[in-house]
Design a protein around this motif. Structure first.
Motif, PDB file in Angstrom:
ATOM      1  N   LEU A  12       0.825  -1.215   0.000  1.00  0.00           N
ATOM      2  CA  LEU A  12       0.000   0.000   0.000  1.00  0.00           C
ATOM      3  C   LEU A  12       0.853   1.256   0.000  1.00  0.00           C
ATOM      4  O   LEU A  12       0.609   2.180  -0.787  1.00  0.00           O
ATOM      5  CB  LEU A  12      -0.920   0.012   1.228  1.00  0.00           C
ATOM      6  CG  LEU A  12      -1.845  -1.181   1.397  1.00  0.00           C
ATOM      7  CD1 LEU A  12      -2.530  -1.119   2.756  1.00  0.00           C
ATOM      8  CD2 LEU A  12      -2.853  -1.237   0.267  1.00  0.00           C
ATOM      9  N   LEU A  13       1.818   1.307   0.904  1.00  0.00           N
ATOM     10  CA  LEU A  13       2.679   2.477   1.075  1.00  0.00           C
ATOM     11  C   LEU A  13       4.088   2.012   1.384  1.00  0.00           C
ATOM     12  O   LEU A  13       4.287   1.000   2.063  1.00  0.00           O
ATOM     13  CB  LEU A  13       2.186   3.348   2.232  1.00  0.00           C
ATOM     14  CG  LEU A  13       0.817   3.999   2.060  1.00  0.00           C
ATOM     15  CD1 LEU A  13       0.294   4.508   3.395  1.00  0.00           C
ATOM     16  CD2 LEU A  13       0.904   5.122   1.054  1.00  0.00           C
ATOM     17  N   TYR A  14       5.049   2.781   0.917  1.00  0.00           N
ATOM     18  CA  TYR A  14       6.453   2.521   1.181  1.00  0.00           C
ATOM     19  C   TYR A  14       7.075   3.847   1.590  1.00  0.00           C
ATOM     20  O   TYR A  14       7.549   4.614   0.751  1.00  0.00           O
ATOM     21  CB  TYR A  14       7.118   1.938  -0.074  1.00  0.00           C
ATOM     22  CG  TYR A  14       8.543   1.508   0.142  1.00  0.00           C
ATOM     23  CD1 TYR A  14       8.844   0.233   0.610  1.00  0.00           C
ATOM     24  CD2 TYR A  14       9.592   2.379  -0.120  1.00  0.00           C
ATOM     25  CE1 TYR A  14      10.161  -0.162   0.808  1.00  0.00           C
ATOM     26  CE2 TYR A  14      10.902   1.993   0.075  1.00  0.00           C
ATOM     27  CZ  TYR A  14      11.179   0.728   0.542  1.00  0.00           C
ATOM     28  OH  TYR A  14      12.484   0.339   0.746  1.00  0.00           O
ATOM     29  N   GLY A  15       6.994   4.154   2.881  1.00  0.00           N
ATOM     30  CA  GLY A  15       7.450   5.449   3.365  1.00  0.00           C
ATOM     31  C   GLY A  15       6.741   6.562   2.615  1.00  0.00           C
ATOM     32  O   GLY A  15       5.540   6.508   2.381  1.00  0.00           O
ATOM     33  N   ASP A  16       7.498   7.571   2.210  1.00  0.00           N
ATOM     34  CA  ASP A  16       6.952   8.685   1.432  1.00  0.00           C
ATOM     35  C   ASP A  16       7.149   8.484  -0.067  1.00  0.00           C
ATOM     36  O   ASP A  16       6.912   9.409  -0.850  1.00  0.00           O
ATOM     37  CB  ASP A  16       7.638   9.995   1.845  1.00  0.00           C
ATOM     38  CG  ASP A  16       7.285  10.391   3.266  1.00  0.00           C
ATOM     39  OD1 ASP A  16       6.183  10.021   3.722  1.00  0.00           O
ATOM     40  OD2 ASP A  16       8.099  11.049   3.919  1.00  0.00           O
ATOM     41  N   ALA A  17       7.581   7.294  -0.461  1.00  0.00           N
ATOM     42  CA  ALA A  17       7.907   7.039  -1.869  1.00  0.00           C
ATOM     43  C   ALA A  17       6.666   7.046  -2.752  1.00  0.00           C
ATOM     44  O   ALA A  17       5.587   6.612  -2.348  1.00  0.00           O
ATOM     45  CB  ALA A  17       8.622   5.698  -2.012  1.00  0.00           C
TER      46      ALA A  17
END
Length: 165
Positions: A102-107
């Motif tokens: 879903l999410l990878y840090g702010d990437a």
């Protein structure tokens, strides 16, 4: 090597979904260069699209602190799915296990095989509500605060399960 907080969507509606999600979390714990940081409560959700008559899903979101690159993490997630008999014959069809990055840090990743944030994250109650259990103050890159996304996503068709259910 520095680590990034990644969020993984978990879902299943075939076989024993609860056991599948528990096994998926155990597999996430064992990933190289990663530390399992927690899982949301389970949610029971109506299927979204796909063939009619499929069973409801169990969904959750897991948090992982990882040094794996996004593509390497996706490959690990797909290997876990395959180990649980996941097939990709019908889009939005029933699944033994579904793991979405879903999410990878702010990437922000936009590649043919991987888009992060997940392209439909902001439209899916079965992602947003469990994600809010883990990180209520999260800001989703390119989409804004999780609280704003929740305000635009009705809770219909989703029920948070009591831990004893």
């Amino acid at each position: 090597m520095s680590r990034v907080r990644a969020y993984i969507g978990l879902g299943a509606n075939l076989g024993d979904p609860r056991a599948a999600l528990d096994a998926a979390c155990a597999a996430l714990v064992a990933l190289p260069d990663s530390t399992f940081a927690g899982r949301s409560p389970l949610y029971l959700t109506a299927p979204l699209g796909g063939p009619p008559g499929q069973p409801d899903y169990l969904n959750a979101v897991a948090a992982l602190d990882t040094a794996l690159a996004p593509g390497a993490l996706l490959a690990q997630l797909q290997a876990i799915e395959a180990g649980h008999g996941r097939t990709r014959e019908v889009r939005w069809g029933p699944r033994t296990l579904d793991l979405d990055l879903l999410l990878y840090g702010d990437a922000v990743v936009d590649e043919p095989t991987l888009c992060v944030p997940h392209p439909r994250l902001h439209q899916r109650a079965f992602v947003l509500y469990p994600l809010a259990d883990l990180a209520p103050d999260l800001c989703v890159p390119g989409l804004g605060t999780l609280q704003r996304l929740l305000a635009g996503c009705p809770r219909a068709g989703i029920r948070r399960l009591d831990p004893l259910e």
